[in-house]
Design a protein around this motif. Structure first.
Motif, mmCIF file in Angstrom:
data_model
loop_
_atom_site.group_PDB
_atom_site.id
_atom_site.type_symbol
_atom_site.label_atom_id
_atom_site.label_comp_id
_atom_site.label_asym_id
_atom_site.label_seq_id
_atom_site.Cartn_x
_atom_site.Cartn_y
_atom_site.Cartn_z
ATOM 1 N N LYS A 66 -49.438 -37.622 -8.717
ATOM 2 C CA LYS A 66 -48.412 -36.720 -9.027
ATOM 3 C C LYS A 66 -48.041 -37.908 -10.515
ATOM 4 C CE LYS A 66 -45.230 -36.930 -6.099
ATOM 5 N NZ LYS A 66 -43.627 -37.475 -5.494
ATOM 6 N N LYS A 67 -47.865 -36.534 -11.557
ATOM 7 C CA LYS A 67 -47.867 -37.216 -13.311
ATOM 8 C C LYS A 67 -46.542 -37.956 -13.701
ATOM 9 C CE LYS A 67 -46.990 -36.418 -18.099
ATOM 10 N NZ LYS A 67 -46.947 -35.050 -18.965
ATOM 11 N N ALA A 68 -46.946 -39.684 -13.649
ATOM 12 C CA ALA A 68 -46.403 -40.571 -13.947
ATOM 13 C C ALA A 68 -45.185 -40.433 -14.713
ATOM 14 C CB ALA A 68 -47.128 -42.310 -14.284
ATOM 15 N N ASP A 69 -43.849 -40.288 -14.487
ATOM 16 C CA ASP A 69 -42.956 -40.287 -15.823
ATOM 17 C C ASP A 69 -42.715 -41.707 -16.587
ATOM 18 O OD1 ASP A 69 -41.228 -42.171 -14.429
ATOM 19 O OD2 ASP A 69 -39.969 -40.871 -13.622
ATOM 20 N N ASN A 70 -42.233 -41.464 -17.527
ATOM 21 C CA ASN A 70 -42.156 -42.811 -18.564
ATOM 22 C C ASN A 70 -41.544 -44.179 -17.846
ATOM 23 O OD1 ASN A 70 -42.686 -40.494 -20.535
ATOM 24 N ND2 ASN A 70 -40.717 -40.470 -21.529
ATOM 25 N N ASP A 71 -40.303 -44.090 -16.789
ATOM 26 C CA ASP A 71 -39.787 -44.859 -16.643
ATOM 27 C C ASP A 71 -41.686 -45.696 -15.963
ATOM 28 O OD1 ASP A 71 -37.109 -44.953 -17.570
ATOM 29 O OD2 ASP A 71 -37.441 -43.619 -16.062
ATOM 30 N N GLU A 85 -52.844 -42.172 -20.419
ATOM 31 C CA GLU A 85 -53.323 -40.319 -20.207
ATOM 32 C C GLU A 85 -55.176 -40.803 -20.324
ATOM 33 O OE1 GLU A 85 -50.730 -37.431 -20.399
ATOM 34 O OE2 GLU A 85 -49.075 -38.368 -20.031
ATOM 35 N N TYR A 203 -54.654 -36.816 -12.491
ATOM 36 C CA TYR A 203 -53.649 -37.656 -13.506
ATOM 37 C C TYR A 203 -54.055 -39.217 -13.097
ATOM 38 C CZ TYR A 203 -50.122 -33.671 -12.515
ATOM 39 O OH TYR A 203 -49.238 -32.820 -12.898
ATOM 40 N N ASN A 239 -44.849 -42.553 -5.007
ATOM 41 C CA ASN A 239 -46.452 -41.574 -5.589
ATOM 42 C C ASN A 239 -47.222 -42.155 -4.935
ATOM 43 O OD1 ASN A 239 -47.674 -39.993 -7.132
ATOM 44 N ND2 ASN A 239 -47.067 -40.063 -8.718
#
Length: 501
Positions: A66-71, A85, A203, A239
């Motif tokens: 899954k796409k990683a968030d900013n944190d 990315e 991703y 994830n």
């Protein structure tokens, strides 16, 4: 006073002109091709090595479920790395517009910071219906700038041909035994066009170390440490890490550099084998000349000419022919033949544009070293031949050893003993012939061994397959061993962080 021996040089050249011409042409073409190959390979290797900094090639990449968030990104970047990315989509493609999908394109957005792109021809995509594809994939599928291809369910115009710095060898999967630049390629589209593709997205995140490792050993340690911490951070947010490939294990990046370096060594071995053969041909030619002119040599020696002067005389033609062949060969190598060698690499790898670099090492290896080999082989041959006394030359008695009593042969038939006597009396010539045949067989092996070797390897791979069809799943699935003849197996790979059932 002029040396009268100089006049004989042109007469000897005229008498054996056809022989010297054939040797000259053979050496010129051999040195020319190998010189061009070394120049092209050396220039490409330099361009390849410099591309890591020029195009800011990744230190590695990993793919998340899954796409990683900013944190998560900030947490991973605490490990002395910067993340970028590099998302991509694998899309079925119809390259010849015949209505059938014949290959797969891995489509990326344009890169500006890392894994930069080398534009080989045309322009980068500016409109929504334009796409830039890999130059090698285009050549293999006969696609040119301006042609149209269908990617997914949308038609695109090829605006340019590119080389992606992280795909010099077009591996679709790092675990593949060999890359396939016919059925797989890479491409670049505009950002909004990429988002519009209704296909599964991978991703992928590229990382660059803030403090670059000084060698591969250090790089491996840093990679292992980063992997351990990164996997922990990813799993903490529910994830999954699907793929993890550090640069030193990335075949798409490393394979090309390793192959270019290995080819140069093989070509040098081939060159020196051929030069040694030519040196022996010259030596045999000179020996025949000395035998034919034995009386003249004896007279010259008796008249005061030294052995050194005669060696210089008879070695002059072989060295001059070799020197002229080496010079012309290097000129051809730096002009015509370098393009032949470069086209061989461009036909196998997706390399960026290179600039020809003067290669002093290649000049020494293809000119100085062959001349030294030619000089040493002929000098030794002449020195041994001219050790005889002037009287022996005048009498045409060129045997170096005193006649010995012939050893008794077994009670064979007369013709058998006669043949054995001939062999023993000419054993040196037969040994030379044997060495020549051995060299010829080595050259034959160079040309004939590759095709059956690859075929044998292909059959071995097929014969040792666990099954006709193999499937690798991302998540465990309960399957009975006897269900549809299926068998479970576990696959582990260092480059891919996954355990699949």
């Amino acid at each position: 006073m002029k040396n009268p021996l100089r006049k004989r040089i042109f007469r000897e050249l005229k008498e054996d002109f056809s022989k010297y011409l054939v040797i000259f042409l053979f050496m010129t073409l051999t040195i020319g091709f190998i010189s061009g190959f070394l120049v092209a390979a050396g220039s490409m290797k330099t361009a390849y090595d410099e591309s890591f900094e020029k195009y800011n090639i990744e230190d590695g990449h990993f793919v998340l479920d899954k796409k990683a968030d900013n944190d998560l990104i900030k947490e991973i970047e605490k490990e002395n790395v910067t993340l970028y990315e590099n998302f991509y989509k694998d899309i079925d493609t119809d390259s010849n517009m015949d209505g059938k999908n014949d290959s797969t394109l891995r489509v990326f957005k344009d890169r500006k910071e890392v894994n930069k792109i080398c534009l080989m021809k045309g322009e980068m995509p500016e409109n929504d219906n334009e796409i830039a594809i890999d130059r090698m994939y285009a050549d293999n599928n006969k696609v040119k700038v301006g042609d149209k291809i269908r990617v997914g369910d949308k038609e695109f115009k090829v605006s340019g041909l590119v080389a992606l710095s992280d795909f010099s060898a077009l591996y679709s999967d790092n675990n593949d035994l060999m890359f396939d630049a016919v059925l797989f390629g890479v491409a670049i589209v505009k950002d909004d066009v990429f988002e519009a593709f209704d296909h599964n997205i991978s991703y992928s995140y590229v990382w660059k170390y803030r403090n670059e490792p000084v060698n591969e050993t250090k790089e491996k340690k840093m990679s292992d440490k980063f992997l351990e911490k990164m996997v922990e951070d990813v799993y903490m947010v529910q994830n999954n890490v699907e793929i993890y490939i550090p640069r030193y294990q990335n075949n798409a990046i490393q394979f090309t550099g390793d192959d270019i370096g290995g080819d140069q060594s093989m070509m040098l071995v081939l060159l020196y084998i051929l030069i040694v053969i030519m040196a022996f041909v010259f030596a045999v030619t000179i020996n025949h000349t000395i035998t034919r002119e034995a009386a003249v040599i004896g007279t010259l020696r008796a008249s005061g000419y030294t052995r050194t002067e005669l060696i210089r005389h008879y070695i002059f033609l072989p060295i001059m022919v070799s020197l002229v062949a080496a010079v012309i060969g290097n000129i051809l190598g730096y002009t015509a033949f370098k393009y032949v060698a470069a086209s061989m690499y461009y036909g196998s790898y997706s390399l960026p544009t290179y600039v020809t670099i003067w290669n002093g090492k290649a000049f020494i290896l293809t000119t100085v070293v062959p001349l030294i080999i030619m000089l040493v082989v002929n000098f030794i041959s002449l020195y041994k031949k001219l050790k005889l006394s002037p009287l022996k030359f005048i009498r045409r008695d060129l045997s170096k050893k005193k006649n010995k009593k012939a050893f008794k042969l077994p009670a064979f038939k007369f013709m058998s003993r006669f043949r054995l006597r001939i062999i023993f009396q000419n054993k040196v010539s037969y040994i030379t012939l044997l060495v020549g045949i051995a060299f010829a067989n080595i050259l034959l092996m160079f040309g004939l061994m590759m095709h059956p070797l690859l075929e044998k390897y292909q059959h071995e791979i097929v014969d040792n397959m666990m099954a006709n069809y193999q499937y690798v799943l991302k998540n465990p699935v309960d399957v009975k061993d006897d269900e549809a003849g299926a068998k479970r197996s576990i696959v582990k790979s260092y480059g891919t962080i996954a355990t699949n059932n």
